[in-house]
Each structure stands twice: as structure tokens, then as C-alpha cells.
Design an enzyme around this catalytic site. Structure first.
Site, PDB file in Angstrom:
ATOM      1  N   HIS A  56      11.817  -3.756   1.991  1.00  0.00           N
ATOM      2  CA  HIS A  56      12.124  -5.032   1.859  1.00  0.00           C
ATOM      3  C   HIS A  56      11.205  -6.085   3.097  1.00  0.00           C
ATOM      4  O   HIS A  56      10.006  -5.316   3.027  1.00  0.00           O
ATOM      5  CB  HIS A  56      13.412  -5.047   3.174  1.00  0.00           C
ATOM      6  N   HIS A  58      11.078  -6.934   6.419  1.00  0.00           N
ATOM      7  CA  HIS A  58      10.689  -6.681   8.300  1.00  0.00           C
ATOM      8  C   HIS A  58       9.504  -6.665   7.731  1.00  0.00           C
ATOM      9  O   HIS A  58       8.607  -6.074   7.520  1.00  0.00           O
ATOM     10  CB  HIS A  58      11.547  -5.737   7.918  1.00  0.00           C
ATOM     11  N   ASP A  60       7.609  -4.678   9.831  1.00  0.00           N
ATOM     12  CA  ASP A  60       7.230  -3.146   9.896  1.00  0.00           C
ATOM     13  C   ASP A  60       7.200  -2.439   8.344  1.00  0.00           C
ATOM     14  O   ASP A  60       6.896  -2.077   8.831  1.00  0.00           O
ATOM     15  CB  ASP A  60       7.826  -2.255  11.220  1.00  0.00           C
ATOM     16  N   HIS A  61       7.594  -3.322   7.852  1.00  0.00           N
ATOM     17  CA  HIS A  61       7.127  -3.317   6.063  1.00  0.00           C
ATOM     18  C   HIS A  61       5.888  -4.243   5.196  1.00  0.00           C
ATOM     19  O   HIS A  61       5.853  -3.250   4.632  1.00  0.00           O
ATOM     20  CB  HIS A  61       8.479  -2.906   5.852  1.00  0.00           C
ATOM     21  N   HIS A 114      21.028  -4.052   4.466  1.00  0.00           N
ATOM     22  CA  HIS A 114      19.991  -3.771   5.898  1.00  0.00           C
ATOM     23  C   HIS A 114      19.374  -5.101   5.504  1.00  0.00           C
ATOM     24  O   HIS A 114      19.610  -6.170   6.349  1.00  0.00           O
ATOM     25  CB  HIS A 114      18.796  -3.040   4.950  1.00  0.00           C
ATOM     26  N   ASP A 133      14.618   1.325   4.561  1.00  0.00           N
ATOM     27  CA  ASP A 133      15.219   1.349   5.263  1.00  0.00           C
ATOM     28  C   ASP A 133      16.872   1.490   5.114  1.00  0.00           C
ATOM     29  O   ASP A 133      17.663   0.958   5.533  1.00  0.00           O
ATOM     30  CB  ASP A 133      15.482  -0.240   6.756  1.00  0.00           C
ATOM     31  N   HIS A 171      11.507   5.187   8.306  1.00  0.00           N
ATOM     32  CA  HIS A 171      11.433   6.173   9.399  1.00  0.00           C
ATOM     33  C   HIS A 171      11.948   7.399   9.965  1.00  0.00           C
ATOM     34  O   HIS A 171      12.391   7.923   9.364  1.00  0.00           O
ATOM     35  CB  HIS A 171      12.789   4.566  10.455  1.00  0.00           C
TER      36      HIS A 171
HETATM   37 FE    FE Z   1      12.111  -0.573   9.269  1.00  0.00          FE
HETATM   38 ZN    ZN Z   2      14.161  -2.941   7.782  1.00  0.00          ZN
END
Ligand code: FE
Ligand code: ZN
Length: 256
Positions: A56, A58, A60-61, A114, A133, A171
Site C-alpha cells: 500500500h 503509506h 513507511d512502506h 487500511h 498493514d 510491523h
Molecule cells: Fe505501516
Molecule cells: Zn500503513
């Protein structure tokens, strides 16, 4: 298993997964949060990156996408429904599409909730699920862009996979997830035992991911919203699992 999988801890609690298919030499990274640790791991192993798989959009990905693509010329693969938000995307895939990594084949499962577009990559032959996530060890992602019925439907698709599938989520949230899970499902003996094992693992500084999907099915409350005992324990209608799921997710959002 013919797929070598390496865990790369990134940022504060992200896990980036590096996949090596030895027969053909393909190397994929799932959700590169940060290019530095990925580059270092590739260098240490003498591997050349061929693919980036994004679950996805985001930061942090996808944070490492453009730097790694500039360096390796790798192919970026991501969810079709969010193709406009995946930096550098080359191939947009959706439900049922497949991606070959040498001799290993991944099937894409659309798991919105998400985020609007969220892909899971299931390597059936290797028994490995990369779910970003959506599903966490003893938890699930927050619904930033989706609804409870949508997220519940996504989790049901993942729950339908074989018990011996290993769940590679993005995570290390397991220990705090376990606190909520015990609160939500206090009568679950498997969960209590797992929670004690997790505390011991974390005390030794060990990762708790991946986890077997069969264990998640027995202990993760977000996969058990259609268990009548769990619904009844919360005073909810056991015939409306999406509502039970929504209640659990809302409770977790404010749980301290
Ligand atoms: Fe994440
Ligand atoms: Zn995420």
C-alpha cells in the site's frame, strides 16, 4: 522452501522483507520503508534487487521505492486500485493476478480497509503471505480509508488460506496487540499461552513475526469476529460478524 526470506528491521517498528529465489536469482523487497538497510542487506549477501512489491501507499512502506529503483532499475509492483499513489510503479495488479519471481509465483489478494487499495502477496508454493498493514500478529490494521465490513471481508479472504501459511506482516506490534487481544477474548486459553510466549520472546529481544496463520485463526480476535462466544462476551449479536468486528476495531483504537 525454495524462497529465502530475510527480515530487515527498519524505522522504529517496521519489518521489510527481502525475498531471494535461488534458481533464477530474482530478488524482491516487500515494502521498503527506507533504502539504506535494504541496500546494506543486499550488499552483504551479494544480491541484486529485481523487484519491489508494495502492499500500500503509506510512506513507511514506499519510502525506499525511488532510491532503490534509481540504483537497481528494479520493477515496482503494487495494488491497481492505488496505482496513482505508489511512487515509480511499473506493474499494477489486482485480485487474482499473479507475479512470477523465478520459479515462485505470488497471487495477489485485494485487501482494502487500511487503505483504499491494499494488496497482499501470497506465495502459495513457499507458504508465505505478505500482508502489509492488513493482518498483524494478534491484530489488524487501522481503517484509515475503508469501512469495517470492507476490512472484515479482507480478513476473511486471508483467513481462508491454509493454516501452515506464515504471515509476514509489516510491523512488530505483537506485544501491545496481545494486551488488547487478552482484554477482548479473556477466555481463550490458546491466546493466554501465546501471550506469555510473546512476552518471553520480546524480553529476549526476538522478533515475533512471521507467525503461522493457523495460530492467528485460533488467537487473533480480529479473525474471530464470527465466533458466537466472542460476540456474546461483548453483548453483541452473533449473527452480525461485521458489527462485532467494527466494535473490536473501535475498542482497540481507544484501548490503553
Ligand atoms: Fe505501516
Ligand atoms: Zn500503513
Amino acid at each position: 522452501m525454495t524462497l529465502e526470506i530475510v527480515r530487515i528491521p527498519c524505522l522504529s517498528d517496521n519489518y521489510v522483507w527481502l525475498l531471494h529465489e535461488p534458481a533464477g536469482g530474482a530478488v524482491a523487497v516487500v515494502d521498503p520503508a527506507d533504502p539504506g538497510p535494504v541496500r546494506a542487506t543486499l550488499g552483504a549477501r551479494g544480491w541484486r534487487l529485481t523487484h519491489i512489491l508494495n502492499t500500500h501507499h503509506h510512506a513507511d512502506h514506499v519510502g525506499g521505492n525511488l532510491a532503490l529503483k534509481a540504483e537497481f532499475g528494479c520493477t515496482i509492483v503494487g495494488p491497481r486500485a492505488d496505482r496513482d499513489r505508489i511512487p515509480g510503479i511499473d506493474i499494477a495488479l489486482g485480485e487474482g493476478d499473479t507475479l512470477d519471481l523465478g520459479a515462485e509465483r505470488a497471487r495477489v489478494i485485494d485487501v482494502p480497509g487500511h487503505t483504499r487499495g491494499h494488496a497482499a502477496f501470497w506465495f502459495e508454493g513457499a507458504g508465505a503471505l505478505f500482508c502489509g498493514d492488513t493482518l498483524f500478529a494478534l491484530g489488524c490494521g487501522r481503517m484509515f480509508e475503508g469501512t469495517a465490513p470492507q476490512m472484515w471481508a479482507s480478513l476473511l479472504k486471508l483467513r481462508a488460506l491454509p493454516d501452515d501459511t506464515l504471515v509476514y506482516c509489516a510491523h512488530e506490534y505483537t506485544q501491545s496487540n496481545a494486551r488488547f487481544a487478552r482484554h477482548a477474548d479473556p477466555g481463550n486459553a490458546d491466546l493466554a499461552a501465546r501471550s506469555r510466549a510473546i512476552d518471553a520472546q520480546r524480553a529476549r529481544g526476538e522478533a515475533t513475526v512471521p507467525s503461522p496463520l493457523g495460530l492467528e485463526k485460533r488467537t487473533n480476535p480480529f479473525l474471530r469476529a464470527d465466533d458466537p462466544a466472542l460476540a456474546t462476551a461483548h453483548g453483541l449479536d452473533p449473527h452480525d460478524p461485521a458489527a462485532v468486528f467494527a466494535h473490536l476495531r473501535r475498542s482497540k483504537d481507544v484501548f490503553r
